[in-house]
Scaffold this motif. Structure first.
Motif, mmCIF file in Angstrom:
data_model
loop_
_atom_site.group_PDB
_atom_site.id
_atom_site.type_symbol
_atom_site.label_atom_id
_atom_site.label_comp_id
_atom_site.label_asym_id
_atom_site.label_seq_id
_atom_site.Cartn_x
_atom_site.Cartn_y
_atom_site.Cartn_z
ATOM 1 N N THR A 106 0.821 -1.207 0.000
ATOM 2 C CA THR A 106 0.000 0.000 0.000
ATOM 3 C C THR A 106 0.858 1.261 0.000
ATOM 4 O O THR A 106 1.736 1.435 0.858
ATOM 5 N N MET A 107 0.599 2.150 -0.967
ATOM 6 C CA MET A 107 1.304 3.431 -1.049
ATOM 7 C C MET A 107 0.788 4.395 0.008
ATOM 8 O O MET A 107 -0.413 4.521 0.214
ATOM 9 N N ARG A 108 1.714 5.076 0.684
ATOM 10 C CA ARG A 108 1.344 6.081 1.684
ATOM 11 C C ARG A 108 1.615 7.483 1.154
ATOM 12 O O ARG A 108 2.597 7.711 0.447
ATOM 13 N N LEU A 109 0.776 8.420 1.555
ATOM 14 C CA LEU A 109 0.984 9.840 1.283
ATOM 15 C C LEU A 109 0.893 10.577 2.618
ATOM 16 O O LEU A 109 -0.138 10.522 3.284
ATOM 17 N N TYR A 110 1.983 11.256 3.007
ATOM 18 C CA TYR A 110 2.020 11.948 4.285
ATOM 19 C C TYR A 110 2.004 13.463 4.091
ATOM 20 O O TYR A 110 2.643 13.986 3.178
ATOM 21 N N ASN A 111 1.262 14.138 4.968
ATOM 22 C CA ASN A 111 1.377 15.576 5.110
ATOM 23 C C ASN A 111 2.623 15.829 5.948
ATOM 24 O O ASN A 111 2.713 15.360 7.100
ATOM 25 N N VAL A 112 3.592 16.540 5.392
ATOM 26 C CA VAL A 112 4.875 16.713 6.074
ATOM 27 C C VAL A 112 4.717 17.465 7.387
ATOM 28 O O VAL A 112 5.377 17.150 8.376
ATOM 29 N N GLU A 113 3.824 18.444 7.418
ATOM 30 C CA GLU A 113 3.664 19.272 8.610
ATOM 31 C C GLU A 113 2.916 18.536 9.720
ATOM 32 O O GLU A 113 3.339 18.516 10.876
ATOM 33 N N THR A 114 1.777 17.913 9.379
ATOM 34 C CA THR A 114 0.927 17.289 10.401
ATOM 35 C C THR A 114 1.221 15.805 10.606
ATOM 36 O O THR A 114 0.723 15.202 11.556
ATOM 37 N N GLN A 115 1.955 15.202 9.669
ATOM 38 C CA GLN A 115 2.256 13.770 9.667
ATOM 39 C C GLN A 115 1.013 12.913 9.442
ATOM 40 O O GLN A 115 1.042 11.694 9.680
ATOM 41 N N GLN A 116 -0.065 13.526 8.991
ATOM 42 C CA GLN A 116 -1.276 12.761 8.682
ATOM 43 C C GLN A 116 -1.029 11.892 7.458
ATOM 44 O O GLN A 116 -0.441 12.337 6.469
ATOM 45 N N CYS A 117 -1.486 10.641 7.525
ATOM 46 C CA CYS A 117 -1.243 9.677 6.451
ATOM 47 C C CYS A 117 -2.516 9.445 5.645
ATOM 48 O O CYS A 117 -3.613 9.304 6.206
ATOM 49 N N PHE A 118 -2.354 9.412 4.302
ATOM 50 C CA PHE A 118 -3.477 9.134 3.401
ATOM 51 C C PHE A 118 -3.130 7.917 2.542
ATOM 52 O O PHE A 118 -1.983 7.754 2.119
ATOM 53 N N VAL A 119 -4.124 7.083 2.270
ATOM 54 C CA VAL A 119 -3.944 5.961 1.341
ATOM 55 C C VAL A 119 -5.151 5.912 0.416
ATOM 56 O O VAL A 119 -6.227 6.414 0.743
ATOM 57 N N CYS A 120 -4.953 5.330 -0.755
ATOM 58 C CA CYS A 120 -6.059 5.176 -1.692
ATOM 59 C C CYS A 120 -7.110 4.244 -1.080
ATOM 60 O O CYS A 120 -6.767 3.160 -0.582
ATOM 61 N N PRO A 121 -8.392 4.625 -1.112
ATOM 62 C CA PRO A 121 -9.433 3.816 -0.457
ATOM 63 C C PRO A 121 -9.850 2.576 -1.254
ATOM 64 O O PRO A 121 -10.633 1.768 -0.757
ATOM 65 N N VAL A 122 -9.342 2.427 -2.469
ATOM 66 C CA VAL A 122 -9.743 1.300 -3.312
ATOM 67 C C VAL A 122 -8.643 0.242 -3.300
ATOM 68 O O VAL A 122 -7.567 0.450 -3.886
ATOM 69 N N PRO A 123 -8.862 -0.895 -2.644
ATOM 70 C CA PRO A 123 -7.802 -1.921 -2.524
ATOM 71 C C PRO A 123 -7.279 -2.422 -3.863
ATOM 72 O O PRO A 123 -6.093 -2.733 -3.991
ATOM 73 N N SER A 124 -8.125 -2.479 -4.866
ATOM 74 C CA SER A 124 -7.706 -3.015 -6.168
ATOM 75 C C SER A 124 -6.721 -2.093 -6.882
ATOM 76 O O SER A 124 -6.059 -2.507 -7.829
ATOM 77 N N ASP A 125 -6.625 -0.837 -6.442
ATOM 78 C CA ASP A 125 -5.664 0.095 -7.031
ATOM 79 C C ASP A 125 -4.235 -0.205 -6.591
ATOM 80 O O ASP A 125 -3.284 0.204 -7.250
ATOM 81 N N GLN A 126 -4.086 -0.896 -5.464
ATOM 82 C CA GLN A 126 -2.763 -1.064 -4.871
ATOM 83 C C GLN A 126 -1.962 -2.177 -5.547
ATOM 84 O O GLN A 126 -2.513 -3.029 -6.255
ATOM 85 N N HIS A 127 -0.654 -2.151 -5.296
ATOM 86 C CA HIS A 127 0.228 -3.212 -5.781
ATOM 87 C C HIS A 127 -0.041 -4.507 -5.020
ATOM 88 O O HIS A 127 -0.710 -4.525 -3.983
ATOM 89 N N ARG A 128 0.551 -5.572 -5.527
ATOM 90 C CA ARG A 128 0.442 -6.881 -4.879
ATOM 91 C C ARG A 128 1.743 -7.294 -4.192
ATOM 92 O O ARG A 128 1.815 -8.350 -3.571
ATOM 93 N N GLY A 129 2.759 -6.457 -4.318
ATOM 94 C CA GLY A 129 4.046 -6.716 -3.680
ATOM 95 C C GLY A 129 4.601 -5.434 -3.105
ATOM 96 O O GLY A 129 4.032 -4.349 -3.283
ATOM 97 N N SER A 130 5.707 -5.512 -2.400
ATOM 98 C CA SER A 130 6.296 -4.329 -1.778
ATOM 99 C C SER A 130 6.697 -3.305 -2.832
ATOM 100 O O SER A 130 7.018 -3.646 -3.972
ATOM 101 N N ILE A 131 6.678 -2.046 -2.451
ATOM 102 C CA ILE A 131 6.945 -0.941 -3.385
ATOM 103 C C ILE A 131 8.443 -0.650 -3.416
ATOM 104 O O ILE A 131 9.085 -0.484 -2.376
ATOM 105 N N SER A 132 8.998 -0.596 -4.620
ATOM 106 C CA SER A 132 10.444 -0.411 -4.764
ATOM 107 C C SER A 132 10.840 1.015 -5.157
ATOM 108 O O SER A 132 11.968 1.428 -4.906
ATOM 109 N N ASP A 133 9.910 1.780 -5.765
ATOM 110 C CA ASP A 133 10.253 3.154 -6.140
ATOM 111 C C ASP A 133 8.989 3.989 -6.278
ATOM 112 O O ASP A 133 7.909 3.475 -6.634
#
Length: 427
Positions: free
Chosen positions: A237-264
């Motif tokens: 699952t890809m993470r998106l962080y707000n640098v200031e607040t450290q709040q984390c966002f992820v895509c809400p649709v599981p099928s959008d995500q990869h099936r293995g660890s993220i390399s880049d």
């Protein structure tokens, strides 16, 4: 009026380039050989189609002669753009002409590196948990200009290229990124943390902020504004962080995500999109606003792990490298591989992931060959293979980053060393 030989050659090159672009590689190669340009076949280009489309305006519309051609209003690109500059010859020196002008050592393998946006600073990270920040101008000046920087010193070490050494991780530093606007360096580590360092303060060696994750960090990329950061980990699952607040966002649709660890992970310069590569062999293109996956290049390297993925400056193409030792250029408008840069990996399959990159003006594509210890390079537009450059490391090269502004790059290796390479003007 009869066309001269140059006009005919140009017309033939447009035809061959259009055939390459449309996927008829074998026909294009055969035609190229028949016409005697087999040594340097034209790069894939859609220019012929667009020229015909413009000419068709004058045939279909009697009033078209009073209008400006559509193509005339389009701005030329400053980087790689096969629509406009497919036949342009490289204007920068070949990577095989670069030389090592500075070498720094860590106490363990050096496996991460990054330049800042304007190429004035360089950082390297190591398995010894340390990060070094270097002044690129000092590296170049002390080697190429013969300046006596000691005369300009305010202190005994002011002339030294290493301006900061940072310690705050407790495991290998796996990725580094400079903030695009502020004097902040972000690092990711196998200790499950992301740390932000304020390197404007000379005495500070510890992070000013820490983001805690649940998996080892593998890749980070700042949003061009610096307000957000993409984080890839050993989790799919890809993470998106707000640098200031450290709040984390992820895509809400599981099928959008990869099936293995993220390399880049990598943001486009306009921030409208970002790209991710994964161990599952897929490359995904994401909408930078909605955080939704908009395109997937499945089995982009025939199922091999994706080592790196990055946008060209104009955002029209994505350059990927896989564990199959092949580098590919993907066109976003057609969602297909346009050029494959081959020839690396001839001495054996690579054991470790390594990044591919463009040089500073996207004339060349560069990729270290793990087994031979050499740097492979190609003409970015037509995949013409250039001379190899021996990198001089005594162990595998594990990181490779080119400067965004000048003919310089850095290599990091399991021999604990980072080498700074530069094309001297006098060479």
């Amino acid at each position: 009026m009869k066309p001269d030989i140059k006009d005919r050659d140009y017309m033939y090159r447009l035809i061959i380039g259009q055939l390459f672009y449309d996927g008829h590689q074998q026909i294009a190669v055969n035609l190229s050989q028949a016409l005697g340009c087999s040594m340097q076949p034209p790069p894939p280009s859609d220019k012929l189609f667009r020229l015909v489309s413009i000419a068709k305006q004058f045939v279909d519309d009697p009033d078209a002669k009073d209008k400006e051609p559509t193509m005339a209003a389009e701005a030329l690109s400053t980087g790689l753009d096969l629509e406009f500059d497919a036949d342009v010859a490289p204007t920068t020196p070949e990577p095989s002409l670069y030389e090592t002008i500075y070498l720094t050592s860590h106490k363990a393998p050096c496996r991460s590196a990054a330049f800042n946006v304007d190429g004035t600073l360089l950082a390297t990270g190591s398995a010894d948990c340390s990060i070094k920040i270097m002044d690129v101008e000092r590296i170049v000046a002390r080697e190429t200009r013969g300046l006596d920087l000691n005369a300009l010193d305010n202190g005994p070490d002011a002339h030294h290229p290493v301006i900061r050494t940072l310690y705050d991780h407790i495991d290998e530093v796996t990725c580094i990124a400079f903030h695009p606007r502020e004097p902040i360096l972000m690092s990711g580590s196998n200790d499950f943390t992301i740390k932000l360092f304020d390197y404007s303060k000379t005495a500070v060696k510890r992070a000013m902020k820490t983001i805690f994750e649940v998996e080892p960090i593998k890749a980070i990329s700042f949003h061009p504004t610096g307000e957000f950061v993409l984080v890839g980990t050993n989790h799919p699952t890809m993470r998106l962080y707000n640098v200031e607040t450290q709040q984390c966002f992820v895509c809400p649709v599981p099928s959008d995500q990869h099936r293995g660890s993220i390399s880049d992970v990598h943001y486009a310069e306009n921030a409208r999109m970002f790209v991710t590569g994964s161990k599952d062999g897929d490359v995904k293109v994401w909408d930078g606003i909605s955080n939704r996956c908009v395109e997937t290049f499945q089995r982009a390297h025939d199922g091999a792990e994706i080592c790196s993925a990055c946008f060209t400056r104009n955002g029209k193409y994505i350059l990927t490298a896989g564990r199959d030792s092949i580098v590919k250029l993907w066109e976003l408008s057609t969602n297909r591989c346009l050029i494959a840069y081959t020839g690396a990996g001839a001495t054996g399959a690579q054991d470790c992931p390594i990044q591919a990159a463009f040089n500073h003006n996207e004339d060349y594509v560069l990729f270290p060959d793990e087994k031979s210890g050499s740097l492979c390079s190609w003409d970015a537009r037509n995949a013409d293979r250039k001379r190899l450059l021996a990198l001089g490391h005594t162990a595998a090269t594990r990181c490779f980053v080119h400067s965004p502004t000048q003919p310089a790059f850095v290599t990091g290796s399991d021999d604990h060393r980072a080498r700074f390479w530069y094309k001297k003007l006098s060479s």
